[in-house]
Design a protein around this motif. Structure first.
Motif, PDB file in Angstrom:
ATOM      1  N   ALA A 171      26.084  -4.825 -44.938  1.00  0.00           N
ATOM      2  CA  ALA A 171      25.240  -5.641 -43.920  1.00  0.00           C
ATOM      3  C   ALA A 171      26.188  -6.119 -42.926  1.00  0.00           C
ATOM      4  CB  ALA A 171      24.646  -6.753 -44.766  1.00  0.00           C
TER       5      ALA A 171
ATOM      6  N   ASP B   8      17.429   1.702 -39.393  1.00  0.00           N
ATOM      7  CA  ASP B   8      18.433   0.556 -40.081  1.00  0.00           C
ATOM      8  C   ASP B   8      17.792   0.483 -41.274  1.00  0.00           C
ATOM      9  OD1 ASP B   8      20.106  -1.227 -39.919  1.00  0.00           O
ATOM     10  OD2 ASP B   8      18.877  -2.792 -39.312  1.00  0.00           O
TER      11      ASP B   8
ATOM     12  N   LYS C  19      21.286 -12.899 -41.361  1.00  0.00           N
ATOM     13  CA  LYS C  19      20.927 -12.001 -40.183  1.00  0.00           C
ATOM     14  C   LYS C  19      19.807 -10.849 -40.641  1.00  0.00           C
ATOM     15  CE  LYS C  19      24.762 -13.207 -36.947  1.00  0.00           C
ATOM     16  NZ  LYS C  19      24.105 -13.244 -35.660  1.00  0.00           N
ATOM     17  N   ARG C  20      20.382 -10.197 -41.508  1.00  0.00           N
ATOM     18  CA  ARG C  20      19.550  -9.007 -41.838  1.00  0.00           C
ATOM     19  C   ARG C  20      18.235  -9.345 -42.405  1.00  0.00           C
ATOM     20  NH1 ARG C  20      20.279  -4.167 -41.855  1.00  0.00           N
ATOM     21  NH2 ARG C  20      18.876  -2.639 -42.914  1.00  0.00           N
ATOM     22  N   GLU C  21      18.081 -10.500 -43.153  1.00  0.00           N
ATOM     23  CA  GLU C  21      16.868 -10.822 -43.755  1.00  0.00           C
ATOM     24  C   GLU C  21      15.966 -11.638 -43.019  1.00  0.00           C
ATOM     25  OE1 GLU C  21      15.791  -9.729 -46.661  1.00  0.00           O
ATOM     26  OE2 GLU C  21      17.751  -8.789 -47.325  1.00  0.00           O
TER      27      GLU C  21
ATOM     28  N   PRO D   8      15.612 -11.664 -39.285  1.00  0.00           N
ATOM     29  CA  PRO D   8      15.946 -10.914 -37.903  1.00  0.00           C
ATOM     30  C   PRO D   8      15.464 -11.937 -36.914  1.00  0.00           C
ATOM     31  CG  PRO D   8      14.059  -9.657 -39.123  1.00  0.00           C
ATOM     32  CD  PRO D   8      14.702 -10.749 -40.041  1.00  0.00           C
TER      33      PRO D   8
END
Length: 508
Positions: A48, A81, A419-421, A423
């Motif tokens: 990630a 992504d 950050k990924r979970e 957004p």
């Protein structure tokens, strides 16, 4: 290869045609298994983090050179992504890497089955399989180091100008993947100085042009470092342990990790393949056998010295696995003779690939389904891949509960996963800001409050103590089934100065 050698080899019944067809089938099956795992196993935190790099392409990053960011970005452009998009080119790199190992073994070893066997052995190691599945710098590094091994093997047998240039290009690309590639280049440089077939080439311009090409390919990262306080070189150079205390207990740990990552029997045959005596005749020339030793010597000498003072992470050695596979092929195909080895090696050779593939299958099934949690949070797959969506949702619920405008962290892995979970949520790591030089984002200490601080238990937050007042909100743990991960502590932060200090200014 003469008949007596084939008759006494542990794999004497394996014909060249069967070896080639079997190798192609097995490499294809492993590619399909990699793609399945790449699509359905959740990302690990480092992946990630590297996926963030791909959204802000740069000539350099604090941790490593930029090649993995280019790999990830290419996959994202094709498949989005997604986990498979992020990992796609790491997985596909297994094919050219296998080709380079195959051809290098054919150049170095007498047995016509050696190339096929070495390529399969490379894929069958735990590192060769996982290292070319996960989206980490080890994937492009393994690919370009395999290319370097092939180039070196060709140069020992029949030097050609274009081969020198190919070697220079592969070396530059390996260095752009991870600085470890420079160690393999050091081993090759030593071989050039010592081995007559290569040393004579120093009287021609081609080795020098190869070095210049490698430097030219690597130059963008050097230029980036020059404009960023030599950040990557300083960070990676900080791993040198000259001033660390003598702690030899790390050495057996280092050896044990390589036995596990190679799988025990492949490791055994790699050692046998490097020993003098029974395997010497397997190499086409003494220079070829010496080349393998020199390519291994420089990196392994460093890692042994390092392991006498500090831990060597298992994956650090992965770029040497093309050589491990070639040595293991030599060990498996060599005549066994009489005595204890003659009685036992044939059975061990026949068991090598089934054991390795069994371990890869079991590891993959565990990563997909996690059928047991008996190891608790010591299970690396559970610890790295599971429970993140629910954990992030709980963190965000606490953020909304206190009306926080952003989340601060002090851990790059936590930052990347949040950050990924999340957004749509502002997430910043308040320390180690050099890590995010490639991102166009505001300084975390300039964000308006209130803020939610997610603090790893092993890190302090003195840097923000004079800027924000804080209220302890307790601990939160990531969970998966009956497994609880180490907790993080939450704080509400409110500015104690108005306005907050400008970026770069000193706090009162």
């Amino acid at each position: 290869m003469n008949a007596p050698r084939a008759a006494s080899s542990p794999l004497a019944s394996l014909s060249q045609e069967i070896a080639v067809r079997g190798a192609l089938a097995l490499i294809g099956l492993m590619l399909a298994w990699r793609l399945l795992l790449a699509a359905f196993v959740p990302l690990v935190p480092d992946e990630a983090y590297y996926a963030l790099w791909a959204q802000g392409l740069s000539a350099g990053y604090v941790d490593h050179p930029p090649m993995i960011a280019l790999f990830i970005r290419a996959g994202q452009e094709m498949l989005g992504d997604t986990p498979l998009g992020i990992r796609l080119f790491s997985v596909l790199a297994a094919l050219p890497a296998s080709w380079f190992v195959w051809r290098a073994a054919e150049e170095l070893l007498e047995d016509k089955r050696a190339g096929a066997l070495a390529a399969v052995l490379f894929n069958a190691t735990i590192f060769g399989f996982l290292g070319l599945t996960l989206a980490t710098p080890d994937a492009p590094l393994a690919l370009f180091c395999a290319a370097m091994v092939w180039g070196a093997a060709r140069l020992v047998r029949a030097p050609r100008p274009w081969l020198w240039l190919a070697m220079g290009l592969a070396t530059g690309l390996a260095a752009q993947s991870k600085y470890s590639g420079i160690m393999l280049a050091g081993g090759f440089a030593l071989a050039v100085l010592v081995l007559a077939p290569l040393r004579r080439q120093l009287l021609t311009p081609w080795p020098w042009l190869a070095g210049a090409l490698a430097l030219l390919v690597f130059l963008p990262n050097i230029a980036w470092n020059a404009t960023h306080d030599w950040a990557t070189l300083t960070k990676q150079g900080g791993r040198v342990t000259a001033h660390a205390s003598f702690r030899p207990g790390f050495l057996p740990e280092f050896v044990g990790s390589q036995i596990a990552l190679a799988t025990p029997l492949i490791f055994l045959f790699a050692v046998l393949g490097l020993l003098p005596g029974r395997t010497a005749a397997m190499f086409r020339s003494g220079a070829g056998r010496a080349l393998v030793f020199f390519l291994l010597f420089v990196p392994l000498a460093y890692f042994v010295v390092h392991a006498l003072r500090a831990r060597v992470e298992g994956n650090w050695v992965g770029f040497l696995y093309p050589l491990v596979a070639i040595a293991a092929a030599a060990g498996m195909l060599a005549p066994v003779g009489s005595g204890w080895l003659g009685r036992n090696l044939p059975g061990l050779a026949r068991a090598t690939l089934p054991l390795a593939f069994g371990l890869i299958l079991a590891l993959g099934l565990h990563a997909l389904f996690v059928p047991t949690t008996l190891a608790g949070n010591k299970d690396a797959i559970v610890r790295m891949t599971r429970g993140w969506p629910q954990f992030a949702a709980e963190i965000d619920a606490r953020r909304r509960e206190i009306g926080a405008t952003a989340i601060l962290t002090n851990d790059y892995q936590m930052t990347a996963m949040l950050k990924r979970e999340l957004p749509g949520v502002t997430v910043r790591q308040f320390d180690e800001r050099q890590r995010y030089a490639f991102m166009d984002e505001s300084e975390p200490l300039a964000l308006p409050g209130p803020l939610l601080l997610v603090l790893s238990t092993y890190r302090s937050f003195n840097e923000i103590a004079s800027v924000y007042g804080r209220a302890d909100l307790g601990e939160v743990s990531r969970r998966f089934r009956d497994v609880t991960m180490p907790p993080v502590r939450l704080f509400r932060l409110d500015p104690v100065v108005s306005p907050p200090p400008r970026p770069g200014s000193s706090a009162p």
